[in-house]
Design a protein around this motif. Structure first.
Motif, mmCIF file in Angstrom:
data_model
loop_
_atom_site.group_PDB
_atom_site.id
_atom_site.type_symbol
_atom_site.label_atom_id
_atom_site.label_comp_id
_atom_site.label_asym_id
_atom_site.label_seq_id
_atom_site.Cartn_x
_atom_site.Cartn_y
_atom_site.Cartn_z
ATOM 1 N N ARG A 214 0.561 3.381 27.788
ATOM 2 C CA ARG A 214 -0.431 3.970 26.906
ATOM 3 C C ARG A 214 0.293 4.558 25.698
ATOM 4 N NH1 ARG A 214 -2.998 1.723 30.130
ATOM 5 N NH2 ARG A 214 -4.779 2.417 31.384
ATOM 6 N N VAL A 215 -0.194 4.213 24.513
ATOM 7 C CA VAL A 215 0.371 4.771 23.285
ATOM 8 C C VAL A 215 -0.704 5.619 22.617
ATOM 9 C CG1 VAL A 215 1.446 4.298 21.061
ATOM 10 C CG2 VAL A 215 1.902 2.782 22.997
ATOM 11 N N ILE A 257 -5.479 1.728 15.673
ATOM 12 C CA ILE A 257 -6.333 1.609 16.855
ATOM 13 C C ILE A 257 -7.250 0.399 16.721
ATOM 14 C CG2 ILE A 257 -8.279 3.076 16.102
ATOM 15 C CD1 ILE A 257 -8.109 4.258 19.048
ATOM 16 N N ARG A 258 -7.599 0.066 15.481
ATOM 17 C CA ARG A 258 -8.425 -1.119 15.248
ATOM 18 C C ARG A 258 -7.666 -2.394 15.592
ATOM 19 N NH1 ARG A 258 -9.461 -3.864 10.318
ATOM 20 N NH2 ARG A 258 -8.295 -2.270 9.187
ATOM 21 N N PHE A 259 -6.361 -2.384 15.381
ATOM 22 C CA PHE A 259 -5.540 -3.553 15.692
ATOM 23 C C PHE A 259 -5.097 -3.592 17.150
ATOM 24 C CE2 PHE A 259 -4.135 -3.106 11.034
ATOM 25 C CZ PHE A 259 -5.156 -3.943 10.603
ATOM 26 N N GLY A 260 -5.389 -2.530 17.897
ATOM 27 C CA GLY A 260 -4.989 -2.487 19.301
ATOM 28 C C GLY A 260 -3.544 -2.087 19.511
ATOM 29 N N ILE A 261 -2.893 -1.554 18.487
ATOM 30 C CA ILE A 261 -1.490 -1.153 18.606
ATOM 31 C C ILE A 261 -1.365 0.199 19.294
ATOM 32 C CG2 ILE A 261 0.580 -0.549 17.260
ATOM 33 C CD1 ILE A 261 -0.342 -2.694 15.239
ATOM 34 N N VAL A 262 -2.312 1.092 19.044
ATOM 35 C CA VAL A 262 -2.365 2.354 19.780
ATOM 36 C C VAL A 262 -3.657 2.392 20.584
ATOM 37 C CG1 VAL A 262 -0.957 3.546 18.064
ATOM 38 C CG2 VAL A 262 -3.439 3.674 17.905
ATOM 39 N N ASP A 263 -3.652 3.195 21.631
ATOM 40 C CA ASP A 263 -4.781 3.220 22.566
ATOM 41 C C ASP A 263 -5.746 4.371 22.329
ATOM 42 O OD1 ASP A 263 -3.875 0.982 24.367
ATOM 43 O OD2 ASP A 263 -2.156 2.333 24.555
ATOM 44 N N GLN A 264 -5.264 5.446 21.724
ATOM 45 C CA GLN A 264 -6.134 6.618 21.548
ATOM 46 C C GLN A 264 -5.638 7.473 20.398
ATOM 47 O OE1 GLN A 264 -6.518 8.998 25.096
ATOM 48 N NE2 GLN A 264 -7.714 10.597 24.092
ATOM 49 N N ILE A 265 -6.580 7.967 19.599
ATOM 50 C CA ILE A 265 -6.256 8.899 18.520
ATOM 51 C C ILE A 265 -6.514 10.320 19.019
ATOM 52 C CG2 ILE A 265 -6.840 9.668 16.190
ATOM 53 C CD1 ILE A 265 -7.699 6.819 15.551
ATOM 54 N N GLU A 286 -4.122 17.368 27.265
ATOM 55 C CA GLU A 286 -5.258 16.825 28.021
ATOM 56 C C GLU A 286 -5.254 15.307 27.996
ATOM 57 O OE1 GLU A 286 -7.266 18.614 29.871
ATOM 58 O OE2 GLU A 286 -6.168 20.413 29.250
ATOM 59 N N ALA A 287 -4.954 14.731 26.836
ATOM 60 C CA ALA A 287 -4.930 13.268 26.717
ATOM 61 C C ALA A 287 -3.772 12.673 27.511
ATOM 62 C CB ALA A 287 -4.816 12.879 25.245
ATOM 63 N N ILE A 288 -2.631 13.332 27.495
ATOM 64 C CA ILE A 288 -1.476 12.856 28.264
ATOM 65 C C ILE A 288 -1.791 12.868 29.759
ATOM 66 C CG2 ILE A 288 0.889 13.417 28.939
ATOM 67 C CD1 ILE A 288 1.225 14.556 26.044
ATOM 68 N N ALA A 289 -2.370 13.969 30.228
ATOM 69 C CA ALA A 289 -2.737 14.084 31.643
ATOM 70 C C ALA A 289 -3.729 12.994 32.037
ATOM 71 C CB ALA A 289 -3.317 15.463 31.925
ATOM 72 N N ALA A 290 -4.715 12.734 31.190
ATOM 73 C CA ALA A 290 -5.717 11.704 31.482
ATOM 74 C C ALA A 290 -5.087 10.313 31.523
ATOM 75 C CB ALA A 290 -6.827 11.753 30.435
ATOM 76 N N ALA A 291 -4.154 10.054 30.619
ATOM 77 C CA ALA A 291 -3.495 8.746 30.577
ATOM 78 C C ALA A 291 -2.691 8.498 31.850
ATOM 79 C CB ALA A 291 -2.592 8.656 29.353
ATOM 80 N N PHE A 292 -1.943 9.508 32.291
ATOM 81 C CA PHE A 292 -1.179 9.348 33.528
ATOM 82 C C PHE A 292 -2.103 9.217 34.738
ATOM 83 C CE2 PHE A 292 2.653 11.183 31.317
ATOM 84 C CZ PHE A 292 3.481 10.088 31.552
ATOM 85 N N ALA A 293 -3.208 9.936 34.733
ATOM 86 C CA ALA A 293 -4.162 9.855 35.841
ATOM 87 C C ALA A 293 -4.733 8.445 35.970
ATOM 88 C CB ALA A 293 -5.290 10.872 35.642
#
Length: 319
Positions: A214-215, A257-265, A286-293
């Protein structure tokens, strides 16, 4: 003391007036009532700041991403990681302070953290080489990722670099090979890895630790194959065209994010992360915790396949 960017001048002027009124209020001993005027100016400053940041150009976002008061890797580590133990050296040549890495606990769970550190003072910037890593920095990252993989510990990468150090010594010690090995180590991890672009994500120097399941990317960060100044120099032999290069390169989080290079802003506080670092770090946590979950249930093979699929899908049907 707050540092203002050129395009923040209207806000700077309003906040200067507010400070003047507060001094008058403090010296007036109650005889001068300026509370209402201060409140009016504060409201106007907040509205002006919001209006400016809702319509930033790519070049202005580049300036925000480089803001000296923006929270850096060590700020995130200090706020989010408990019992952090930094490790040093690549066991081949030496240590590189441009990359900080070690082990600790994130919300009670073991984690390996690797990140670029730019430094927050002149002395620190020189010591950390402005976040531009040498080969030994990337070899240190590989060593840490190998340890994390061996002990089944997830990896968090905090990316903030203008690019890998381009000096002769770095090239002599195998800069390109070290970056490639680090990227390969990311791809081969059997444990989940999450990368966060904090400010600048420059070229292979960023990709070397950001090739993750996840980026995530802060709202006003940038991520590019080369700096706008470098692109302008190559394309037009004119670094003054950096603004034009920034616009054409599609380096903002909203483009990527439109190109799919990153997953979340990751949303930043009004006026950028440098205005309220604690809020920016808390939101990122919070976003980091959710990504690992989301990745926790995957076995080692599935983790690798998920990462492989992510990068193979970039650019397909996203234009």
């Amino acid at each position: 003391m707050r540092s203002y960017l050129d395009f923040e001048k209207p806000v700077a002027e309003l906040e200067a007036k507010i400070e003047e009124l507060r001094v008058v209020q403090a010296d007036g001993g109650g005889e001068v009532q300026v509370d209402e005027e201060i409140a009016r100016l504060e409201s106007k400053a907040a509205a002006t700041l919001k209006e400016i940041y809702e319509d930033l150009t790519p070049w202005q976002k580049t300036q925000v991403a480089r803001h000296p008061q923006r929270p850096h890797c060590l700020d995130f580590i200090g706020a989010l990681i408990d019992d952090f133990v930094p490790l040093s050296g690549d066991r081949k040549f030496g240590d590189d302070d441009a990359i900080v890495g070690g082990f600790g606990r994130f919300r009670g769970e073991s984690i390996c953290v690797i990140g670029h550190e730019k430094g927050s003072s002149t002395e620190a910037r020189l010591r950390h080489n402005f976040g531009m890593a040498r080969p030994e920095g990337y070899r240190k990252a590989v060593r840490l990722m190998d340890m994390a993989d061996r002990f089944d510990i997830p990896v968090l990468a905090l990316v903030d670099t203008a690019g890998a150090y381009p000096g002769i010594g770095a090239e002599e010690r195998g800069q390109a090979e070290a970056i490639a090995r680090s990227t390969e180590a990311c791809l081969n991890l059997g444990v989940p890895n999450v990368a966060v672009i904090l400010g600048e994500g420059g070229s292979g120097g960023a990709i070397a630790i950001a090739t993750a399941n996840r980026v995530l990317m802060l709202e006003h960060a940038i991520y590019s194959v080369i700096s706008p100044e470098g692109a302008a120099s190559i394309l037009w032999h004119d670094t003054t065209k950096a603004q034009e290069a920034a616009t054409n390169m599609k380096i903002t989080a909203q483009d990527l994010i439109r190109f799919g290079i990153v997953d979340q802003i990751l949303e930043e506080p009004a006026g950028g992360a440098h205005r309220d670092p604690q809020a920016a770090i808390a939101h990122a946590a919070e976003a980091i915790a959710a990504a690992f979950a989301d990745l926790k249930a995957l076995d080692r093979s599935a983790v690798r396949q998920s990462r492989r699929d992510k990068f193979l899908s970039i650019g397909r049907g996203k234009l």
